[in-house]
Write an enzyme that holds these catalytic residues in place. Structure first.
Site, short mmCIF file in Angstrom:
data_model
loop_
_atom_site.label_atom_id
_atom_site.label_comp_id
_atom_site.label_asym_id
_atom_site.label_seq_id
_atom_site.Cartn_x
_atom_site.Cartn_y
_atom_site.Cartn_z
N GLU A 189 0.87 -1.17 0.00
CA GLU A 189 0.00 0.00 0.00
C GLU A 189 0.91 1.21 0.00
O GLU A 189 1.59 1.48 0.99
CB GLU A 189 -0.80 0.03 1.29
CG GLU A 189 -2.17 -0.53 1.19
CD GLU A 189 -2.84 -0.42 2.53
OE1 GLU A 189 -3.12 0.71 2.95
OE2 GLU A 189 -3.04 -1.46 3.16
N ASP B 115 -6.13 8.79 9.93
CA ASP B 115 -4.84 8.31 10.40
C ASP B 115 -4.50 8.78 11.80
O ASP B 115 -4.74 9.92 12.16
CB ASP B 115 -3.74 8.73 9.43
CG ASP B 115 -3.79 7.91 8.16
OD1 ASP B 115 -3.78 6.67 8.28
OD2 ASP B 115 -3.89 8.49 7.07
#
Lengths: 258, 391
Positions: A47, A58
């Protein structure tokens, strides 16, 4: 290649390991070198995170790596250039991970074409909700040979998981815990039950479990239920060294996979 | 023209909910319940009671005679500065705290820029006896010390946002992340008409009490229930949304939004989103925002912490795009001058945010008989130090 390369990957038997990296971290030209090492160590797909100024999903570790990467000078042109570099020596499946505004600002067609041209196989865009995707953007995305993976979480109801399964091409990204990336703590009964439920749904797509996997124990548990395991924050933490990040990256994977 | 949201929460091409799946449940729960709860008789009764007896509404509509004389026209001030806690923000937090209680939430989070929304949230959390965490940019904590102290006294925890520009944008990111990490017990009280659907619509509805009162107050004082023009500052745009709400469909009312120019539009130190921005997603909403060619969000600047935001609410993006509202820009120095002017002419010290709206008056060609309402969104106590340093 796109969808085909992802399909080939998930058609293979056995658990797959994916590593999330932030492009441009810890040094600007780290990504191609890291991918080379990770592939050698047996990582199955990558990724490749394009750092964003405002990464809502995040946690602190990836936020900080993104801020550092942007400061190092990472931008979209360079990102695609590095993906092209990787494609000179590697066929490992690579997913773009980034936020929707980055796709939008480039012009969606331009962006998707560049993904295809540079050798990206699929997309993970955490803030593109399936409803809005379906209503407004699916027709555009469908023109390109790219997989798209949507997220599901422990709070996603079953019928919604089915809907997401229908929209997904590639794999479903099952978030382990209702939290931002990099949350600490072991997997307990609750997690096990959730993983089991997903497994028992027999979804059309393969399932990858991610978020919060930072040790071998959690890795093994995720492996019992999913086709793939994704590690991000723990890896980013491990390579926090501008000198030795490649050795640290190799060591990290070896310790997880043993 | 339509100024309400469609099913997915879009005003025309702006709005929606660009949220990670992790927020889906929280946002859906709110979306399915907000109108249902708001329309119940119990809710309406309690909301109105608190606005009247606790907030002190209706806020006066005041004909500012000396200011009117100065500009050669008729200028009314909608005195949101006289509300409890000192700004319009409380209209929304009272509504949302009742909503949170009705939904069984026990923990409240909020973001704040100038601290006005933080104080308004800490206040209603105290009133409701709920735990409260307010995210505030590290930079703003320094420049808005009195409001930080107020929030603490009210029992709220003020958590510094240390990422990015350390201002309102980053405080909002942190609050959203907190919400992701607390999917069950927490209600997020957003302070402006920004964020994922249903927030822009919900907050606009709670703030619409401003224009609702303006209608009858204008009728009483001018014999007509609408003005020729409304002037309001916009950062996210909640006070403007509330002041415009009941006049959106009345084309006779000109809507003037004043953005913060900072040091000047071309200086790289500005928060004039509609001039410098382009279409994109910020805080889960499709709108206009300040961004670079890669879609990275640009850090804004304004002397006013409440306007120091790189986006605008999707309703405002839509109003601007369709030509329904007109945008002016006021720079730091112009806002400071306008703040002093109002103080000396009318004995009212405006918040720096509201001073931007007042600075907009310099750029309008008035007719003597026109009626202009300036939404005086907040009072300037919190900004005294800045005023005095720049006086």
């Amino acid at each position: 290649m796109g969808k085909k390369r992802l399909k080939k990957l998930f058609d293979k038997k056995g658990n797959k390991l994916s590593i999330y990296l932030t492009a441009g971290y810890p040094v600007l030209d780290a990504m191609p070198k890291l991918v080379e090492v990770l592939e050698q160590e047996g990582v199955d797909f990558i990724e490749a995170g394009m750092p964003y100024s405002d990464p809502l999903a995040d946690g602190e570790t990836i936020q900080k790596s993104s801020a550092k990467a942007l400061k190092n000078g990472m931008n979209l042109d360079l990102y695609f250039k590095q993906i092209r570099e990787i494609r000179k020596f590697s066929n490992i499946p690579i997913l773009f991970m980034g936020y929707f505004n980055q796709v939008l600002k480039r012009g969606m067609d331009n962006f998707l074409q560049e993904c295809v041209d540079s050798g990206i196989d699929g997309l993970i865009i955490p803030d593109l909700s399936p409803e809005i995707y379906m209503e407004k953007y699916a027709d555009t995305f469908d023109k390109y040979d790219l997989g798209i993976s949507f997220l599901i979480s422990p709070t996603t109801p079953d019928e919604r998981i089915r809907m997401i399964d229908n929209l997904t091409s590639g794999f479903i990204y099952a978030v382990s815990t209702s939290a931002t990336t990099g949350k600490k703590g072991e997997f307990g009964d609750e997690h096990q039950k959730y993983f089991e439920e997903i497994k028992n749904m027999n979804l059309k797509n393969s399932v990858a479990i991610g978020f919060g996997i930072d040790n071998r124990k959690k890795f093994l548990m995720a492996n019992r239920y999913a086709d793939a395991t994704i590690i991000g924050s723990a890896f980013i933490k491990a390579i926090n060294d501008e000198e030795d990040f490649l050795e640290k990256a190799g060591l990290f994977v070896r310790e997880i996979k043993v | 023209m339509k100024y309400t949201i469609d099913e997915l929460g879009f005003y025309g091409e702006f709005g929606g909910a660009f949220i990670p799946e992790l927020l889906q449940k929280n946002v859906m729960e709110l979306r399915e319940n907000y109108l249902k709860i708001m329309e119940t008789e119990d809710f309406q009764k309690e909301y109105k009671r608190l606005l009247k007896d606790y907030v002190g509404r209706p806020s006066p509509l005041y004909l500012a005679r000396r200011l009117s004389e100065y500009y050669g026209t008729k200028i009314y001030l909608k005195r949101e500065d006289l509300n409890h806690t000192g700004s319009h923000k409380i209209n929304n937090t009272i509504g949302q705290i009742l909503l949170a209680k009705a939904m069984g939430k026990t923990r409240i989070i909020a973001e704040t820029g100038a601290g006005q929304h933080g104080v308004a949230t800490a206040t209603v959390a105290a009133l409701a006896g709920l735990e409260c965490v307010v995210y505030m940019g590290e930079v703003d904590i320094k420049r808005q010390a009195p409001n930080v102290a107020r929030m603490k006294m009210l029992g709220a925890e003020v958590r510094p946002a240390k990422s990015g520009s350390k201002t309102l944008k980053d405080a909002t990111n942190e609050a959203i992340r907190d919400w992701i990490n607390h999917p069950k017990d927490t209600h997020y009280i957003i302070g402006s008409v920004v964020g994922p659907h249903p927030y822009p619509d919900m907050v606009a509805r709670f703030q619409s009490v401003i224009s609702e009162e303006m209608k009858w107050q204008l009728l009483e004082q001018t014999g007509r229930d609408f003005p020729d023009r409304i002037v309001a500052c916009i950062g996210g745009g909640s006070n403007a949304a509330g002041a415009y709400f009941h006049f959106l469909d009345n084309a006779a009312v000109e809507l003037v939004s004043v953005e913060a120019g900072g040091l000047g539009i071309d200086t790289g130190q500005s928060a004039a989103t509609s001039v410098l921005g382009s279409k994109g997603v910020i805080h889960a909403s499709m709108t206009k925002l300040m961004q670079d060619k890669d879609g990275q969000i640009i850090e804004p600047y304004s002397i006013s912490a409440g306007l120091d935001y790189p986006g605008i609410g999707p309703l405002h993006a839509h109003l601007i795009e369709t030509g329904r509202s007109k945008v002016l820009t006021a720079n730091d120095d112009e806002a400071l001058r306008a703040g002093y002017l109002l103080t000396r002419l009318e004995g009212i010290i405006p918040a720096l945010e509201s001073a931007h709206a007042l600075a907009g008056l310099e750029k309008i060609d008035f007719q003597p008989n026109e009626v202009t309402v300036v939404n005086l969104s907040g009072r300037g106590d919190k900004d005294l130090e800045t005023y005095l340093l720049n006086g």
